[in-house]
Design a protein around this motif. Structure first.
Motif, mmCIF file in Angstrom:
data_model
loop_
_atom_site.group_PDB
_atom_site.id
_atom_site.type_symbol
_atom_site.label_atom_id
_atom_site.label_comp_id
_atom_site.label_asym_id
_atom_site.label_seq_id
_atom_site.Cartn_x
_atom_site.Cartn_y
_atom_site.Cartn_z
ATOM 1 N N LEU A 1 0.875 -1.243 0.141
ATOM 2 C CA LEU A 1 0.024 -0.210 0.025
ATOM 3 C C LEU A 1 0.928 1.358 0.279
ATOM 4 N N HIS A 2 2.013 1.085 0.591
ATOM 5 C CA HIS A 2 3.096 2.314 0.758
ATOM 6 C C HIS A 2 4.046 1.900 0.098
ATOM 7 N N GLY A 3 4.714 2.662 -1.011
ATOM 8 C CA GLY A 3 5.937 2.484 -1.402
ATOM 9 C C GLY A 3 6.381 2.195 -2.869
ATOM 10 N N THR A 4 5.262 2.238 -3.553
ATOM 11 C CA THR A 4 5.221 2.242 -5.080
ATOM 12 C C THR A 4 6.144 3.372 -5.716
ATOM 13 N N THR A 5 6.231 4.581 -5.188
ATOM 14 C CA THR A 5 7.172 5.587 -5.585
ATOM 15 C C THR A 5 8.550 5.108 -5.312
ATOM 16 N N ALA A 6 8.988 4.713 -4.148
ATOM 17 C CA ALA A 6 10.166 4.430 -3.615
ATOM 18 C C ALA A 6 10.715 3.264 -4.817
ATOM 19 N N LEU A 7 9.896 2.480 -5.061
ATOM 20 C CA LEU A 7 10.444 1.207 -6.136
ATOM 21 C C LEU A 7 10.451 1.915 -7.366
ATOM 22 N N ARG A 8 9.660 2.913 -7.880
ATOM 23 C CA ARG A 8 9.962 3.376 -9.364
ATOM 24 C C ARG A 8 11.188 4.161 -9.156
ATOM 25 N N GLN A 9 11.268 4.849 -8.067
ATOM 26 C CA GLN A 9 12.726 5.784 -8.020
ATOM 27 C C GLN A 9 13.723 4.853 -8.161
ATOM 28 N N LEU A 10 13.872 3.809 -7.507
ATOM 29 C CA LEU A 10 14.920 2.676 -7.647
ATOM 30 C C LEU A 10 14.986 2.139 -9.058
ATOM 31 N N ALA A 11 13.907 1.734 -9.645
ATOM 32 C CA ALA A 11 13.829 1.330 -10.860
ATOM 33 C C ALA A 11 14.477 2.258 -11.914
ATOM 34 N N GLN A 12 13.954 3.469 -11.636
ATOM 35 C CA GLN A 12 14.766 4.773 -12.794
ATOM 36 C C GLN A 12 16.110 4.749 -12.376
ATOM 37 N N ARG A 13 16.525 4.726 -11.363
ATOM 38 C CA ARG A 13 17.955 4.871 -10.957
ATOM 39 C C ARG A 13 18.829 3.659 -11.660
ATOM 40 N N ILE A 14 18.192 2.569 -11.263
ATOM 41 C CA ILE A 14 18.735 1.338 -12.019
ATOM 42 C C ILE A 14 18.735 1.238 -13.587
ATOM 43 N N ASP A 15 17.725 1.786 -14.196
ATOM 44 C CA ASP A 15 17.605 2.164 -15.536
ATOM 45 C C ASP A 15 18.762 3.192 -16.177
ATOM 46 N N ARG A 16 18.906 4.172 -15.259
ATOM 47 C CA ARG A 16 19.955 5.110 -15.694
ATOM 48 C C ARG A 16 21.201 4.450 -15.677
ATOM 49 N N GLU A 17 21.628 3.884 -14.530
ATOM 50 C CA GLU A 17 23.071 3.064 -14.535
ATOM 51 C C GLU A 17 23.474 2.214 -15.595
ATOM 52 N N THR A 18 22.326 1.392 -15.764
ATOM 53 C CA THR A 18 22.344 0.404 -16.950
ATOM 54 C C THR A 18 22.618 0.997 -18.385
ATOM 55 N N ALA A 19 21.934 2.321 -18.695
ATOM 56 C CA ALA A 19 21.834 2.958 -19.782
ATOM 57 C C ALA A 19 23.324 3.630 -19.855
ATOM 58 N N HIS A 20 23.843 4.073 -18.644
ATOM 59 C CA HIS A 20 25.217 4.747 -18.460
ATOM 60 C C HIS A 20 26.265 3.590 -18.873
#
Length: 186
Positions: free
Chosen positions: A158-177
């Motif tokens: 119920l709480h935390g989908t935003t935190a997971l989305r932020q982590l997923a975006q950070r992982i995507d940025r690191e992968t692209a980099h």
């Protein structure tokens, strides 16, 4: 503290068996452990050499410096993080914590100097991890992402989908980099 899981298919009295399936763990843990040990031993050697140079090394000071180096190792010791289907496990020097990742209730960022992600499950289990562990270990992130999607589908998260989305975006940025760097496009 979380529940204890055994890695075998049958659990001992008071423990639950970990679900079967692919097991992913932090591939950089051994290097971090070696670094923690090396720093502690380097401090110990420097303190011994300094005291020996000044002619003040005795048993009491040697024990004090050994204790100080041991304390530094304890502080620097990285927790060992591993993931199985439905379970995330962290093992420190003294404490093992587990959380059911397929029945998470909340995921949040902790406040403080070092960024940590706190995962809490429906049964009261809680684990605090460094998000860079997930960034550096794609297999672990994939397993955690799959299980958190199960939590969302079941309606427990119920709480935390935003935190997971932020982590997923950070992982995507690191992968692209990393891809750009490896291909020479950076």
């Amino acid at each position: 503290m979380g529940r204890r899981f055994t890695l075998a298919s049958t659990g001992a009295q008071g423990t639950q068996a970990a679900p079967p399936g692919p097991f992913a763990q932090d591939i950089h843990w051994v290097g971090e452990m070696r670094s923690a040990l090396g720093v502690a031993l380097l401090l110990l050697a420097a303190l011994f050499a300094m005291d020996a140079g000044f002619g003040e090394l005795d048993v009491a000071r040697g024990a004090l410096w050994t204790g100080l180096a041991g304390l530094l190792f304890t502080v620097l010791h990285p927790p060992r993080v591993s993931v199985r289907p439905g379970v995330l496990i962290t093992r420190g020097l003294l404490v093992t914590s587990t959380v059911r990742t397929d029945s998470l209730v909340s995921v949040r960022w902790s406040d403080g100097v070092a960024q940590r992600m706190v995962l809490r499950d429906r049964e009261g289990g809680q684990v605090e991890i460094d998000p860079t562990v997930m960034i550096r270990n794609p297999a672990m992130w994939h397993r955690l992402d799959t299980d958190t999607r199960t939590s969302v589908r079941r309606g427990t998260l119920l709480h935390g989908t935003t935190a997971l989305r932020q982590l997923a975006q950070r992982i995507d940025r690191e992968t692209a980099h990393t891809v750009f760097k490896a291909s020479g496009l950076q």
